[in-house]
Write an enzyme that holds these catalytic residues in place. Structure first.
Site, PDB file in Angstrom:
ATOM      1  N   MET A  89      -6.941  56.659 -20.054  1.00 49.16           N
ATOM      2  CA  MET A  89      -6.887  58.073 -19.644  1.00 49.16           C
ATOM      3  C   MET A  89      -5.457  58.559 -19.421  1.00 49.16           C
ATOM      4  SD  MET A  89      -9.861  57.641 -16.776  1.00 49.16           S
ATOM      5  CE  MET A  89     -11.278  56.576 -17.070  1.00 49.16           C
ATOM      6  N   SER A  90      -4.502  57.975 -20.139  1.00 47.77           N
ATOM      7  CA  SER A  90      -3.100  58.330 -19.864  1.00 47.77           C
ATOM      8  C   SER A  90      -2.234  58.161 -21.111  1.00 47.77           C
ATOM      9  CB  SER A  90      -2.561  57.434 -18.735  1.00 47.77           C
ATOM     10  OG  SER A  90      -2.396  56.114 -19.210  1.00 47.77           O
ATOM     11  N   HIS A 145      -1.215  53.215  -8.005  1.00 50.15           N
ATOM     12  CA  HIS A 145      -0.028  53.974  -8.434  1.00 50.15           C
ATOM     13  C   HIS A 145       0.770  54.289  -7.170  1.00 50.15           C
ATOM     14  CE1 HIS A 145      -1.393  54.878 -12.646  1.00 50.15           C
ATOM     15  NE2 HIS A 145      -2.534  54.500 -12.077  1.00 50.15           N
ATOM     16  N   SER A 158      -1.690  51.689 -14.219  1.00 46.09           N
ATOM     17  CA  SER A 158      -2.520  51.240 -13.101  1.00 46.09           C
ATOM     18  C   SER A 158      -2.275  49.780 -12.733  1.00 46.09           C
ATOM     19  CB  SER A 158      -4.004  51.384 -13.449  1.00 46.09           C
ATOM     20  OG  SER A 158      -4.387  52.713 -13.372  1.00 46.09           O
ATOM     21  N   ALA A 193      -3.312  50.457 -18.374  1.00 36.90           N
ATOM     22  CA  ALA A 193      -4.511  49.619 -18.405  1.00 36.90           C
ATOM     23  C   ALA A 193      -5.509  50.321 -19.309  1.00 36.90           C
ATOM     24  CB  ALA A 193      -5.074  49.506 -16.994  1.00 36.90           C
ATOM     25  N   TYR A 237      -6.950  63.984 -15.137  1.00 38.98           N
ATOM     26  CA  TYR A 237      -8.112  63.979 -14.236  1.00 38.98           C
ATOM     27  C   TYR A 237      -7.724  64.180 -12.770  1.00 38.98           C
ATOM     28  CZ  TYR A 237      -7.049  58.976 -13.348  1.00 38.98           C
ATOM     29  OH  TYR A 237      -6.438  57.804 -13.006  1.00 38.98           O
ATOM     30  N   GLU A 238      -6.439  64.031 -12.439  1.00 41.64           N
ATOM     31  CA  GLU A 238      -6.002  64.300 -11.058  1.00 41.64           C
ATOM     32  C   GLU A 238      -5.884  65.808 -10.815  1.00 41.64           C
ATOM     33  OE1 GLU A 238      -2.856  61.401  -9.471  1.00 41.64           O
ATOM     34  OE2 GLU A 238      -2.697  61.158 -11.649  1.00 41.64           O
ATOM     35  N   HIS A 287      -2.098  61.926 -14.256  1.00 41.96           N
ATOM     36  CA  HIS A 287      -3.223  62.036 -15.182  1.00 41.96           C
ATOM     37  C   HIS A 287      -3.827  63.440 -15.144  1.00 41.96           C
ATOM     38  CE1 HIS A 287      -2.979  57.851 -13.680  1.00 41.96           C
ATOM     39  NE2 HIS A 287      -3.327  57.491 -14.904  1.00 41.96           N
ATOM     40  N   HIS A 291     -12.773  50.624 -11.248  1.00 43.53           N
ATOM     41  CA  HIS A 291     -11.315  50.679 -11.125  1.00 43.53           C
ATOM     42  C   HIS A 291     -10.753  49.443 -10.404  1.00 43.53           C
ATOM     43  CE1 HIS A 291      -7.375  52.489 -11.165  1.00 43.53           C
ATOM     44  NE2 HIS A 291      -7.301  52.584  -9.848  1.00 43.53           N
ATOM     45  N   ASN A 321     -10.701  45.442 -19.272  1.00 42.08           N
ATOM     46  CA  ASN A 321     -12.158  45.314 -19.320  1.00 42.08           C
ATOM     47  C   ASN A 321     -12.607  45.516 -20.765  1.00 42.08           C
ATOM     48  OD1 ASN A 321     -11.262  48.214 -18.506  1.00 42.08           O
ATOM     49  ND2 ASN A 321     -13.240  48.500 -19.489  1.00 42.08           N
TER      50      ASN A 321
HETATM   51  O1  LIG Z   1      -3.777  54.494 -17.844  1.00 42.40           O
HETATM   52  P1  LIG Z   1      -3.533  53.912 -16.510  1.00 42.40           P
HETATM   53  O2  LIG Z   1      -3.026  54.889 -15.535  1.00 42.40           O
HETATM   54  O3  LIG Z   1      -2.738  52.650 -16.570  1.00 42.40           O
HETATM   55  O4  LIG Z   1      -4.954  53.484 -15.883  1.00 42.40           O
HETATM   56  C1  LIG Z   1      -6.230  53.372 -16.456  1.00 42.40           C
HETATM   57  O5  LIG Z   1      -6.999  52.852 -15.404  1.00 42.40           O
HETATM   58  C2  LIG Z   1      -7.587  53.932 -14.640  1.00 42.40           C
HETATM   59  C3  LIG Z   1      -9.077  53.696 -14.605  1.00 42.40           C
HETATM   60  O6  LIG Z   1      -9.361  52.466 -14.011  1.00 42.40           O
HETATM   61  C4  LIG Z   1      -7.256  55.214 -15.396  1.00 42.40           C
HETATM   62  O7  LIG Z   1      -6.161  55.867 -14.782  1.00 42.40           O
HETATM   63  C5  LIG Z   1      -6.894  54.702 -16.751  1.00 42.40           C
HETATM   64  O8  LIG Z   1      -6.082  55.576 -17.477  1.00 42.40           O
HETATM   65  O1  HPA Z   2     -12.719  51.281 -20.144  1.00 39.68           O
HETATM   66  C1  HPA Z   2     -11.858  52.130 -19.883  1.00 39.68           C
HETATM   67  N1  HPA Z   2     -11.995  53.424 -20.293  1.00 39.68           N
HETATM   68  C2  HPA Z   2     -11.072  54.374 -20.008  1.00 39.68           C
HETATM   69  N2  HPA Z   2      -9.963  54.106 -19.311  1.00 39.68           N
HETATM   70  C3  HPA Z   2      -9.777  52.862 -18.877  1.00 39.68           C
HETATM   71  N3  HPA Z   2      -8.764  52.335 -18.176  1.00 39.68           N
HETATM   72  C4  HPA Z   2      -9.012  51.037 -17.990  1.00 39.68           C
HETATM   73  N4  HPA Z   2     -10.183  50.698 -18.567  1.00 39.68           N
HETATM   74  C5  HPA Z   2     -10.680  51.833 -19.136  1.00 39.68           C
END
Ligand SMILES: O=P(O)(O)O[C@H]1O[C@H](CO)[C@@H](O)[C@H]1O
Ligand code: HPA
Length: 301
Positions: free
Chosen positions: A230-231, A75, A44, A127, A99-100, A97, A268, A254
């Site tokens: 989440m990835s 993305h 991200s 991220a 979740y998509e 992902h 996000h 964060n």
């Molecule tokens: O893991 P990447 O895609 O970098 O991004 C992270 O940030 C997004 C949430 O803000 C989610 O997609 C999470 O997995």
């Molecule tokens: O706090 C988080 N939780 C899950 N996924 C994330 N991606 C960025 N920050 C987070």
């Protein structure tokens, strides 16, 4: 029809037959003279990692046969071939992902394409939210290990018939993240003078798309997770299965709330803002890692 195909029929729309991996690989190799050795998967807000490459050839995901498309902000949805100094690379500007709504076979599809193209090393970035109390926003976590939480519930990219052309049925995951590459990264980090915001830690994948509840975050802390996202874990699992060398860098965008009295709420946009803030240093780091890992030609995975 071979017996395995009969036992586990793939849905009509599935992209995951060997023929489909081959078709996409051949299509790409016919469109470019680049023959990448290193693949970089940008998380991200981190697509700008590809900006430092030279002699670029860019494909939009929607134009590549069988490729999923990116549906998430931050993305870009482009596959970028290019050179980092003398090293031929391919960058995914954005990844996929659960979740998509994608299957894990779609999420990990590009990794097997990289393998078939001759890639040897994969650098994954993402991220994530910091769970370890010592982590600060903007820290870079070198992934030492991961917890595949969806995998515990059967959401695993290697479930289903195993294709021996890629790897064995029961792959070892105790060394998913190359020790040599982690050591090299730590050396570079200390040369660059940024050791004060680079850590090592354990990443946990959740399916998302909601951020964690406080009770969930506390559970993850007890389980030994330093950050959560989440990835990445599906891609790393498939990369390791087919013998690719993996390095993972997770940007802490964060702090995850572990305390009911904490007022801040994660979103996000904040994730993307912090990613942008760290782009330059991550570009520098990625460039040096790619150049040195090729020069040193480390052989152990
Ligand atoms: O893991 P990447 O895609 O970098 O991004 C992270 O940030 C997004 C949430 O803000 C989610 O997609 C999470 O997995
Ligand atoms: O706090 C988080 N939780 C899950 N996924 C994330 N991606 C960025 N920050 C987070």
């Amino acid at each position: 029809m071979d017996p395995l195909t009969r036992l586990y029929p793939l849905p009509e729309s599935s992209c995951c037959s060997f023929e489909n991996y081959n078709l996409t690989t051949e299509w790409l190799l016919n469109q470019t003279n680049h023959r990448p050795k290193v693949a970089v998967i940008c998380g991200s807000g981190l697509g700008l990692l590809a900006d430092v490459a030279t002699d670029k050839k860019i494909f939009r995901y929607q134009d590549i046969p069988n490729f999923p498309v990116s549906t998430v902000a931050g993305h870009e949805g482009c596959l970028v071939f290019g050179m980092i100094e003398d090293t031929p690379c391919v960058f995914m500007q954005g990844h996929f992902h659960l979740y998509e709504g994608y299957s894990l076979c779609q999420v990990t599809f590009p990794v097997r394409i990289f393998k078939l193209m001759g890639v040897e090393t994969v650098l994954v970035t993402n991220a994530s939210g910091g769970i370890c109390p010592d982590f600060k926003v903007g820290d870079i976590m070198i992934m030492k290990d991961h917890i595949n939480l969806p995998g515990f519930a059967g959401q695993h990219p290697l479930c289903g018939p195993n294709d021996e052309r890629f790897g064995i049925r029961f792959p070892c995951m105790s060394d998913a993240y190359s020790k040599d590459l982690r050591r090299l990264t730590l050396d570079i980090v200390s040369e660059l003078g940024c050791s004060n915001y680079v850590r090592e830690g354990v990443y946990c994948m959740v399916s998302g798309p909601n951020f964690e509840t406080i009770a969930e975050a506390r559970m993850l802390r007890i389980l030994g997770c330093d950050s959560v996202g989440m990835s990445t874990v599906p891609e790393v699992t498939v990369a390791k299965h087919c013998g690719l060398r993996v390095l993972g860098l997770s940007l802490i965008t964060n702090k995850v709330s572990l305390d009911y009295s904490r007022e801040e709420k994660v979103n996000h946009e904040e994730v993307l803002e912090i990613s942008k803030m760290r782009t330059e240093v991550l570009q520098k780091l990625a460039t040096m890692i790619i150049t040195r890992c090729q020069q040193q030609s480390i052989n152990t995975h």
